[in-house]
Enzyme design. Sequence first.
Site, PDB file in Angstrom:
ATOM      1  N   ARG A 103      -6.872  30.936 113.370  1.00 24.66           N
ATOM      2  CA  ARG A 103      -7.447  30.458 114.477  1.00 24.66           C
ATOM      3  C   ARG A 103      -6.947  31.304 115.713  1.00 24.66           C
ATOM      4  O   ARG A 103      -5.919  31.251 115.871  1.00 24.66           O
ATOM      5  CB  ARG A 103      -7.408  28.887 114.866  1.00 24.66           C
ATOM      6  CG  ARG A 103      -8.053  27.865 114.049  1.00 24.66           C
ATOM      7  CD  ARG A 103      -8.093  26.528 114.638  1.00 24.66           C
ATOM      8  NE  ARG A 103      -7.090  26.197 115.274  1.00 24.66           N
ATOM      9  CZ  ARG A 103      -7.214  24.912 115.908  1.00 24.66           C
ATOM     10  NH1 ARG A 103      -8.121  24.335 115.743  1.00 24.66           N
ATOM     11  NH2 ARG A 103      -5.902  24.609 116.457  1.00 24.66           N
ATOM     12  N   THR A 107      -9.799  31.106 121.692  1.00 22.08           N
ATOM     13  CA  THR A 107     -11.066  30.661 121.558  1.00 22.08           C
ATOM     14  C   THR A 107     -11.514  29.751 120.252  1.00 22.08           C
ATOM     15  O   THR A 107     -12.412  28.994 120.235  1.00 22.08           O
ATOM     16  CB  THR A 107     -12.008  32.117 120.959  1.00 22.08           C
ATOM     17  OG1 THR A 107     -11.431  32.348 119.743  1.00 22.08           O
ATOM     18  CG2 THR A 107     -11.903  33.082 121.916  1.00 22.08           C
ATOM     19  N   ASP A 199       1.173  21.251 113.587  1.00 19.99           N
ATOM     20  CA  ASP A 199       0.781  22.339 112.976  1.00 19.99           C
ATOM     21  C   ASP A 199       0.981  22.448 111.578  1.00 19.99           C
ATOM     22  O   ASP A 199       2.381  22.735 111.332  1.00 19.99           O
ATOM     23  CB  ASP A 199       1.217  23.596 113.818  1.00 19.99           C
ATOM     24  CG  ASP A 199       0.618  24.998 113.428  1.00 19.99           C
ATOM     25  OD1 ASP A 199       0.756  25.228 112.080  1.00 19.99           O
ATOM     26  OD2 ASP A 199       0.163  25.715 114.127  1.00 19.99           O
ATOM     27  N   ASP A 202       3.071  25.607 110.221  1.00 18.83           N
ATOM     28  CA  ASP A 202       4.537  25.722 110.864  1.00 18.83           C
ATOM     29  C   ASP A 202       5.315  24.835 110.421  1.00 18.83           C
ATOM     30  O   ASP A 202       6.415  25.063 110.057  1.00 18.83           O
ATOM     31  CB  ASP A 202       4.199  25.501 112.450  1.00 18.83           C
ATOM     32  CG  ASP A 202       4.027  26.607 113.312  1.00 18.83           C
ATOM     33  OD1 ASP A 202       3.909  27.915 112.508  1.00 18.83           O
ATOM     34  OD2 ASP A 202       3.591  26.714 114.442  1.00 18.83           O
TER      35      ASP A 202
END
Length: 208
Positions: A103, A107, A199, A202
Amino acid sequence: MSNVYASKHPLVAHKLSLLRDVSTEPKRFRELVREIAALLTYEATADLSLQPITVQTPLATTTGSELQARIGLVPILRAGLGMVEGVWELMPSAEVWHIGLYRDERTLKPVQYYNKLPVEPTVTVCLILDPMLATGGSAVATVDILKKWGAKTIKFVGVIGAPEGIAALHRSHPDVPIHLGAIDDRLNEHGYIVPGLGDAGDRQFGTG
Ligand code: PRP
Ligand code: URA
C-alpha cells in the site's frame, strides 16, 4: 451482507486475542497466523466439491472421496505469506502463486511489484490469503488479477476485516466469498484497522 462470513469458532476467537496483544512476539505471532489461517480455511472450504473414488482398505473395497478442485493458494506479499504453511498442511498438493502488492503510505492505493502467474490458469479454485482487509484495495486488485487470469472460483481468507474493506471488496466482486476471523470497528486516519493488530507484515517479520 451476503457472502461475508466471520468465524464463530472459539479457537479462532481465543487465538485472535493473543494475536492482537501488543506484547505477542514475532515468533508466537507467526505461529498464531499459521494456526488461524488453517482454522479459517477449514471453514472456507466446507463447500468444495468431491468426486467418488474406490478405496481398498485392509478389509474391503469401499467408496471414498477426493477433492475435485485443483486449489491455488494466493498469498498477498508480504503478510499473506505467513498464512501459507497452515493452509498447506491441510492441502499439501495445492499450488502457491504469489502476488506482490504494497500500500502506498500516502494514497493507501495498492502498488503491484510481483506477479508470475502463467498465461493460462492452472487451478480451478483460488484462495486469496491476506491477514488484513483494510480499505480493500489490495484484495480488489488481487481479485482483478485472478479474474483476468481466468480463475473461475475465488475466495478471500483474511484474519481481520474492516467494514470499509469488506464493503469495497463486496461491491467490486460480490461473487467472491469473504471469510474472516473477525470484523472490526473501523479504519483510522492512516488506514489501519481499529482495534486490529497493528501492521501484520511488520509484526510477523520483526520489521516494525
Ligand atoms: C497490508 C496487508 C494487506 C494490505 C491491506 O499489506 O497485508 O495486503 O495492507 O490494506 P488494504 O486493504 O487497505 O489494501 P502492506 O501494504 O502493509 O504490505 P506488507 O504486507 O508488505 O507489509
Ligand atoms: N495493513 C496492516 O497490516 N494492518 C492494518 O491495520 C491495515 C493494513
